[in-house]
Design a protein around this motif. Structure first.
Motif, PDB file in Angstrom:
ATOM      1  N   ASP A 113       0.827  -1.205   0.000  1.00  0.00           N
ATOM      2  CA  ASP A 113       0.000   0.000   0.000  1.00  0.00           C
ATOM      3  C   ASP A 113       0.862   1.255   0.000  1.00  0.00           C
ATOM      4  N   GLN A 114       1.927   1.240   0.802  1.00  0.00           N
ATOM      5  CA  GLN A 114       2.829   2.389   0.864  1.00  0.00           C
ATOM      6  C   GLN A 114       3.501   2.642  -0.488  1.00  0.00           C
ATOM      7  N   LYS A 115       3.876   1.549  -1.136  1.00  0.00           N
ATOM      8  CA  LYS A 115       4.591   1.655  -2.419  1.00  0.00           C
ATOM      9  C   LYS A 115       3.644   1.769  -3.618  1.00  0.00           C
ATOM     10  N   ARG A 116       2.327   1.530  -3.357  1.00  0.00           N
ATOM     11  CA  ARG A 116       1.320   1.510  -4.429  1.00  0.00           C
ATOM     12  C   ARG A 116       1.704   0.505  -5.519  1.00  0.00           C
ATOM     13  N   ILE A 117       2.040  -0.692  -5.043  1.00  0.00           N
ATOM     14  CA  ILE A 117       2.474  -1.772  -5.930  1.00  0.00           C
ATOM     15  C   ILE A 117       1.486  -2.929  -5.824  1.00  0.00           C
ATOM     16  N   GLY A 118       1.044  -3.431  -6.963  1.00  0.00           N
ATOM     17  CA  GLY A 118       0.145  -4.574  -6.984  1.00  0.00           C
ATOM     18  C   GLY A 118       0.893  -5.882  -6.819  1.00  0.00           C
ATOM     19  N   GLY A 119       0.183  -6.886  -6.357  1.00  0.00           N
ATOM     20  CA  GLY A 119       0.789  -8.209  -6.202  1.00  0.00           C
ATOM     21  C   GLY A 119      -0.254  -9.207  -5.743  1.00  0.00           C
ATOM     22  N   LEU A 120       0.157 -10.465  -5.646  1.00  0.00           N
ATOM     23  CA  LEU A 120      -0.750 -11.528  -5.250  1.00  0.00           C
ATOM     24  C   LEU A 120      -0.012 -12.576  -4.427  1.00  0.00           C
ATOM     25  N   ILE A 121      -0.631 -12.981  -3.336  1.00  0.00           N
ATOM     26  CA  ILE A 121      -0.222 -14.173  -2.594  1.00  0.00           C
ATOM     27  C   ILE A 121      -1.406 -15.136  -2.684  1.00  0.00           C
ATOM     28  N   ALA A 122      -1.186 -16.323  -3.221  1.00  0.00           N
ATOM     29  CA  ALA A 122      -2.298 -17.241  -3.457  1.00  0.00           C
ATOM     30  C   ALA A 122      -1.950 -18.641  -2.966  1.00  0.00           C
ATOM     31  N   PRO A 123      -2.825 -19.244  -2.152  1.00  0.00           N
ATOM     32  CA  PRO A 123      -2.580 -20.624  -1.737  1.00  0.00           C
ATOM     33  C   PRO A 123      -2.790 -21.627  -2.856  1.00  0.00           C
ATOM     34  N   ASN A 124      -3.529 -21.221  -3.909  1.00  0.00           N
ATOM     35  CA  ASN A 124      -3.787 -22.127  -5.017  1.00  0.00           C
ATOM     36  C   ASN A 124      -4.036 -21.313  -6.280  1.00  0.00           C
ATOM     37  N   PHE A 125      -3.440 -21.743  -7.388  1.00  0.00           N
ATOM     38  CA  PHE A 125      -3.600 -21.031  -8.652  1.00  0.00           C
ATOM     39  C   PHE A 125      -4.498 -21.765  -9.639  1.00  0.00           C
ATOM     40  N   ALA A 126      -5.013 -22.926  -9.257  1.00  0.00           N
ATOM     41  CA  ALA A 126      -5.903 -23.670 -10.148  1.00  0.00           C
ATOM     42  C   ALA A 126      -7.281 -23.025 -10.132  1.00  0.00           C
ATOM     43  N   ILE A 127      -7.832 -22.730 -11.312  1.00  0.00           N
ATOM     44  CA  ILE A 127      -9.138 -22.085 -11.387  1.00  0.00           C
ATOM     45  C   ILE A 127     -10.204 -22.976 -10.747  1.00  0.00           C
ATOM     46  N   GLY A 128     -10.094 -24.287 -10.953  1.00  0.00           N
ATOM     47  CA  GLY A 128     -11.050 -25.211 -10.355  1.00  0.00           C
ATOM     48  C   GLY A 128     -11.015 -25.171  -8.836  1.00  0.00           C
ATOM     49  N   ALA A 129      -9.833 -24.982  -8.262  1.00  0.00           N
ATOM     50  CA  ALA A 129      -9.714 -24.898  -6.803  1.00  0.00           C
ATOM     51  C   ALA A 129     -10.367 -23.622  -6.281  1.00  0.00           C
ATOM     52  N   ILE A 130     -10.246 -22.527  -7.029  1.00  0.00           N
ATOM     53  CA  ILE A 130     -10.904 -21.281  -6.633  1.00  0.00           C
ATOM     54  C   ILE A 130     -12.419 -21.472  -6.615  1.00  0.00           C
TER      55      ILE A 130
END
Length: 262
Positions: A113-130
């Motif tokens: 937020d301070q740096k105004r930088i986007g990113g993602l931490i994801a426990p799973n990247f499979a669309i089916g798992a989402i």
């Protein structure tokens, strides 16, 4: 062209991500990182012909190339430091390493937020798992009694899996805490009933031959409901990783969970 580095490129997920970046139009692999690698170039490994530098220190990455996105499939202790380093240097992290604790994630989000930088931490990247997690959260409105069984390969270090924890969190958001089972239940072997999260049980299975699987088991009077997802190959995660690399370029927040970018 999105310039990408892959940390943990020698692991099973890291090597799959490396090949995905090489094969995806609009992506440029500018380097890979592993402090324990003997190689100095990717083409020293038999499965690659590309001339891509192998970095042994993250500080060297900045000195030798420019990077837009940092893909991380390492281990929790390393992933936290890597993600912090990426954010501090205006590189957008896409983190698939599980096992980061809640406070670590919040601290990284504050920095983003301070740096105004986007990113993602994801426990799973499979669309089916989402979808499995979202369906389970919806079902919990009507079936509050539920247990989670997650099954992974025997080299996975954290238990329960990040996906199981995320699923449990999403279920609790819908149903709240709910004590299940008989109040006088006793374990004749400690741990037989699994971990307890807000009243629901989570069971972890670790066996060779498995990749990543999760079953969410609901029970009610006279009926049951099972929602299950299976990843039979690590390639199942790459659609999500590729999507994340594109989406974080448009974002100014570090989000937790791929569903926030869909």
């Amino acid at each position: 062209m999105i310039k990408i580095i892959v940390a943990g490129f020698k692991g099973k997920m890291g090597s799959t991500a490396t090949k995905m970046v090489l094969d995806t139009p609009g992506f440029e692999l500018v380097g890979v990182l592993d402090p324990h690698a003997d190689e100095s170039n990717l083409n020293e490994l038999s499965e690659y012909t590309e001339d891509i530098p192998v970095f042994h220190r993250k500080e060297d990455v900045l000195a030798e190339t420019s990077v837009d996105v940092w893909i991380d499939f390492t281990i929790p202790e390393v992933a936290y430091e890597n993600t912090r380093f990426a954010l501090e240097n205006s590189i957008r992290p896409v983190v698939g390493t599980t096992g980061l604790d809640e406070e670590d994630v919040k601290e990284l989000q504050r920095l983003a937020d301070q740096k105004r930088i986007g990113g993602l931490i994801a426990p799973n990247f499979a669309i089916g798992a989402i979808l499995m997690m979202q369906f389970a959260a919806q079902a919990a409105k009507y079936f509050p009694d539920v247990e989670i069984i997650e099954l992974h390969h025997d080299n996975k270090l954290d238990a329960p899996s990040g996906t199981a924890i995320k699923t449990a969190e999403m279920i609790v958001e819908e149903r709240g805490a709910h004590q299940q089972g008989h109040p006088d239940e006793k374990e004749s072997l400690a741990g037989a009933r699994g971990a307890d999260y807000q009243g629901m049980k989570i069971h972890s299975v670790r066996l060779p031959g498995l990749v990543a699987h999760q079953q969410v088991q609901f029970g009610s009077t006279g009926e049951g409901l099972t929602i299950r997802h299976d990843s039979y190959d690590r390639s199942s995660f790459m659609t999500g990783v590729a999507l994340a690399c594109t989406k974080v370029m448009e974002n100014e927040q570090l989000v937790y969970g791929l569903e926030n970018l869909l």
